[in-house]
Design a protein around this motif. Structure first.
Motif, PDB file in Angstrom:
ATOM      1  N   LEU A 119       0.697  -1.215  -0.017  1.00 42.80           N
ATOM      2  CA  LEU A 119       0.161   0.031   0.087  1.00 42.80           C
ATOM      3  C   LEU A 119       0.822   1.103   0.161  1.00 42.80           C
ATOM      4  O   LEU A 119       1.368   1.628   1.038  1.00 42.80           O
ATOM      5  N   ARG A 120       1.190   1.800  -1.330  1.00 44.22           N
ATOM      6  CA  ARG A 120       2.016   3.120  -1.294  1.00 44.22           C
ATOM      7  C   ARG A 120       1.124   4.232  -1.060  1.00 44.22           C
ATOM      8  O   ARG A 120       0.103   4.147  -1.970  1.00 44.22           O
ATOM      9  N   ILE A 121       1.496   4.992  -0.347  1.00 46.74           N
ATOM     10  CA  ILE A 121       0.727   6.195  -0.142  1.00 46.74           C
ATOM     11  C   ILE A 121       1.473   7.560  -0.526  1.00 46.74           C
ATOM     12  O   ILE A 121       2.777   7.445  -0.428  1.00 46.74           O
ATOM     13  N   SER A 122       0.891   8.496  -1.049  1.00 46.65           N
ATOM     14  CA  SER A 122       1.551   9.625  -1.600  1.00 46.65           C
ATOM     15  C   SER A 122       0.858  10.825  -1.317  1.00 46.65           C
ATOM     16  O   SER A 122      -0.465  10.852  -1.240  1.00 46.65           O
ATOM     17  N   THR A 123       1.316  11.982  -0.448  1.00 45.50           N
ATOM     18  CA  THR A 123       0.568  13.184  -0.183  1.00 45.50           C
ATOM     19  C   THR A 123       1.587  14.231  -0.016  1.00 45.50           C
ATOM     20  O   THR A 123       2.676  14.079   0.257  1.00 45.50           O
ATOM     21  N   PRO A 124       1.127  15.658  -0.432  1.00 46.21           N
ATOM     22  CA  PRO A 124       1.929  16.490  -0.148  1.00 46.21           C
ATOM     23  C   PRO A 124       1.818  17.097   1.056  1.00 46.21           C
ATOM     24  O   PRO A 124       2.769  18.022   1.341  1.00 46.21           O
ATOM     25  N   ALA A 125       1.236  16.527   2.021  1.00 48.33           N
ATOM     26  CA  ALA A 125       1.254  16.889   3.528  1.00 48.33           C
ATOM     27  C   ALA A 125       2.636  16.939   4.009  1.00 48.33           C
ATOM     28  O   ALA A 125       3.428  15.945   3.588  1.00 48.33           O
ATOM     29  N   VAL A 126       2.859  17.934   4.740  1.00 46.42           N
ATOM     30  CA  VAL A 126       4.213  18.120   5.496  1.00 46.42           C
ATOM     31  C   VAL A 126       4.019  17.264   6.816  1.00 46.42           C
ATOM     32  O   VAL A 126       3.179  16.857   7.484  1.00 46.42           O
ATOM     33  N   PRO A 127       5.317  16.542   7.296  1.00 45.70           N
ATOM     34  CA  PRO A 127       5.328  15.572   8.313  1.00 45.70           C
ATOM     35  C   PRO A 127       4.619  16.000   9.527  1.00 45.70           C
ATOM     36  O   PRO A 127       4.040  15.297  10.357  1.00 45.70           O
ATOM     37  N   ASP A 128       4.758  17.284   9.936  1.00 40.88           N
ATOM     38  CA  ASP A 128       4.274  18.013  11.236  1.00 40.88           C
ATOM     39  C   ASP A 128       2.658  17.989  10.964  1.00 40.88           C
ATOM     40  O   ASP A 128       2.392  18.798  11.917  1.00 40.88           O
ATOM     41  N   ASP A 129       1.974  17.835   9.974  1.00 39.98           N
ATOM     42  CA  ASP A 129       0.653  18.506   9.764  1.00 39.98           C
ATOM     43  C   ASP A 129      -0.341  16.881  10.265  1.00 39.98           C
ATOM     44  O   ASP A 129       0.199  15.834   9.871  1.00 39.98           O
ATOM     45  N   TRP A 130      -1.411  17.300  10.396  1.00 42.45           N
ATOM     46  CA  TRP A 130      -2.268  16.222  10.933  1.00 42.45           C
ATOM     47  C   TRP A 130      -2.511  15.191  10.044  1.00 42.45           C
ATOM     48  O   TRP A 130      -2.593  13.679  10.266  1.00 42.45           O
ATOM     49  N   HIS A 131      -2.710  15.626   8.717  1.00 47.77           N
ATOM     50  CA  HIS A 131      -3.169  14.746   7.888  1.00 47.77           C
ATOM     51  C   HIS A 131      -1.986  14.138   7.281  1.00 47.77           C
ATOM     52  O   HIS A 131      -2.075  13.309   6.195  1.00 47.77           O
ATOM     53  N   GLY A 132      -0.725  14.403   7.637  1.00 49.94           N
ATOM     54  CA  GLY A 132       0.512  13.790   7.301  1.00 49.94           C
ATOM     55  C   GLY A 132       0.603  12.611   8.429  1.00 49.94           C
ATOM     56  O   GLY A 132       0.701  11.393   8.199  1.00 49.94           O
ATOM     57  N   LYS A 133       0.577  13.037   9.949  1.00 49.58           N
ATOM     58  CA  LYS A 133       0.720  12.224  10.799  1.00 49.58           C
ATOM     59  C   LYS A 133      -0.308  10.958  10.826  1.00 49.58           C
ATOM     60  O   LYS A 133      -0.130   9.925  11.382  1.00 49.58           O
ATOM     61  N   MET A 134      -1.618  11.319  10.218  1.00 49.59           N
ATOM     62  CA  MET A 134      -2.385  10.349  10.191  1.00 49.59           C
ATOM     63  C   MET A 134      -2.180   9.212   9.499  1.00 49.59           C
ATOM     64  O   MET A 134      -2.765   8.027   9.857  1.00 49.59           O
ATOM     65  N   TRP A 135      -1.298   8.969   8.595  1.00 48.02           N
ATOM     66  CA  TRP A 135      -0.995   7.819   7.862  1.00 48.02           C
ATOM     67  C   TRP A 135      -0.358   7.041   8.612  1.00 48.02           C
ATOM     68  O   TRP A 135      -0.184   5.706   8.715  1.00 48.02           O
ATOM     69  N   THR A 136       0.321   7.387   9.833  1.00 42.15           N
ATOM     70  CA  THR A 136       1.123   6.573  10.994  1.00 42.15           C
ATOM     71  C   THR A 136       0.082   5.738  11.652  1.00 42.15           C
ATOM     72  O   THR A 136       0.282   4.630  11.996  1.00 42.15           O
ATOM     73  N   VAL A 137      -1.121   6.568  11.926  1.00 43.67           N
ATOM     74  CA  VAL A 137      -1.929   5.975  12.630  1.00 43.67           C
ATOM     75  C   VAL A 137      -2.675   4.779  11.691  1.00 43.67           C
ATOM     76  O   VAL A 137      -2.984   3.692  12.209  1.00 43.67           O
ATOM     77  N   PHE A 138      -2.850   4.945  10.400  1.00 39.51           N
ATOM     78  CA  PHE A 138      -3.487   4.059   9.502  1.00 39.51           C
ATOM     79  C   PHE A 138      -2.623   2.755   9.387  1.00 39.51           C
ATOM     80  O   PHE A 138      -3.025   1.739   9.525  1.00 39.51           O
ATOM     81  N   LYS A 139      -1.349   3.117   9.525  1.00 39.46           N
ATOM     82  CA  LYS A 139      -0.179   2.023   9.226  1.00 39.46           C
ATOM     83  C   LYS A 139      -0.490   1.094  10.648  1.00 39.46           C
ATOM     84  O   LYS A 139      -0.351   0.005  10.592  1.00 39.46           O
ATOM     85  N   GLU A 140      -0.134   1.800  11.923  1.00 41.51           N
ATOM     86  CA  GLU A 140      -0.389   1.191  12.996  1.00 41.51           C
ATOM     87  C   GLU A 140      -1.732   0.339  13.075  1.00 41.51           C
ATOM     88  O   GLU A 140      -1.524  -0.906  13.813  1.00 41.51           O
TER      89      GLU A 140
END
Ligand code: KDO
Length: 337
Positions: free
Chosen positions: A37-58
């Motif tokens: 599952l490759r994810i691509s987003t322009p979100a920066v690491p410190d933005d919530w919709h960037g960090k949310m992908w870690t929640v998805f993965k976990e």
């Protein structure tokens, strides 16, 4: 060296090769059992919709250990902002957080969700998209774009953010302001409706554009202004609240259709957990950021929001976009309480 020694070396080498080959095949076999599952987003690491992908993965690592290989690519490093749906259609990408503007490019009737001052707030957004109105759009997206929308995340209320301080009360006050917008027709129209001169630029280039003055301003929700550090290179935020913005967590149909029902269920739960994390944190932070920006030395001003609303709504109603909006949909959206 005798012939026997040579042949025994050869035998050992061949055996070694066979063992190595066996190991590779086993590894490949192991890797193949994992769904990438490759994810691509322009979100920066410190933005919530960037960090949310870690929640998805976990969430997936927990519910389906070893079944998925989740690869998170932030900052638009894998695919350029806005090109994600095409990459998913080509089979080069599995997941992205797509915008209503990306969807409107393919399904012009849903440009309705790119219109300023339509969706009222995060609660309205969730109710619209998690109910029958959202289901209609998700069905069309699945049929025409080969994407399954799993959830909608709140990106925030978009505000105008200027490089230099200016009195901005009504749209006419933005005349001549080079307002950076994401690079698509739908976004540029929003900038124009606000009274500015829209200038297309990818998200990743905005900081430098503001710093060097190639643009006079940009619009984004307050949490993104904080996370991407635009406040370092701007002096004013005008609280126009012109678009309750959202991102649609979408997965390519190819990847989706290859999953078992149990996997689909786990991926959906993971997407919902990611969005819940994003929404909760983003809503909370959005309500606290005016104070933060003032402390950083920015002027945060409130314009005549009704004047902006009237001008922007009229621009959309009189546009070619509105001509293809599904009949009665504006009224149905407004009626969602
Ligand atoms: C932006 O480029 O201004 C925007 O806010 C548009 C959104 O649709 C989304 O792509 C977002 O950028 C990125 O995720 C970066 O936060």
């Amino acid at each position: 060296m005798t012939d026997t020694t040579i042949s025994s070396i050869r035998r050992r080498a061949m055996l070694g090769g066979a063992v190595a080959l066996g190991a590779t095949t086993a590894l490949q076999g192991f890797a193949q059992t994992k769904t990438m599952l490759r994810i691509s987003t322009p979100a920066v690491p410190d933005d919530w919709h960037g960090k949310m992908w870690t929640v998805f993965k976990e969430s997936l690592d927990k519910s389906a250990p070893g079944e998925f290989d989740v690869q998170i690519n932030l900052n638009g490093t894998l695919f350029k902002q806005g090109t994600e749906p095409a990459a998913m259609a080509r089979g080069n990408l599995e997941l992205a957080a797509s915008s209503a503007q990306d969807i409107a490019k393919i399904l012009p009737e849903y440009s309705i969700y790119t219109a300023g001052y339509l969706i009222r707030d995060p609660d309205h957004q969730q109710k619209v998209f998690n109910g029958p109105i959202g289901a209609e759009m998700y069905k069309a997206v699945a049929e025409k774009m080969d994407l399954q929308i799993l959830a909608v995340g709140y990106l925030g209320s978009r505000q105008v953010n200027l490089r230099e301080v200016k009195v901005v009360k009504v749209p006419a006050d933005l005349k001549g302001i080079k307002l950076r917008m994401p690079a698509s027709r739908e976004w540029l129209f929003l900038g124009e409706a606000l009274g500015a001169t829209p200038t297309p630029l990818a998200f990743g280039e905005v900081y430098l554009g503001l710093k060097t003055g190639t643009i006079d301003g940009q619009d984004n929700p307050l949490p993104s202004v904080r996370a991407a550090k635009f406040y370092e290179v701007t002096k004013q935020i005008v609280l126009t609240s012109h678009l309750t913005d959202g991102v649609f967590i979408a997965i390519s149909s190819k990847s989706w259709n290859a999953m078992s029902p149990a996997q689909k269920q786990k991926v959906t739960v993971a997407a919902q957990a990611a969005v819940a994390y994003n929404n909760e944190n983003r809503i909370k932070e959005e309500s606290q950021l005016v104070e933060f920006f003032r402390k950083e030395g920015l002027q945060v001003t409130t314009p005549d929001v009704d004047a902006f609303r009237k001008t922007v709504q009229a621009a959309y109603q009189n546009s070619d976009y509105a001509k293809v909006w599904p009949k009665g949909l504006v009224e149905r959206i407004n009626a969602v309480k």
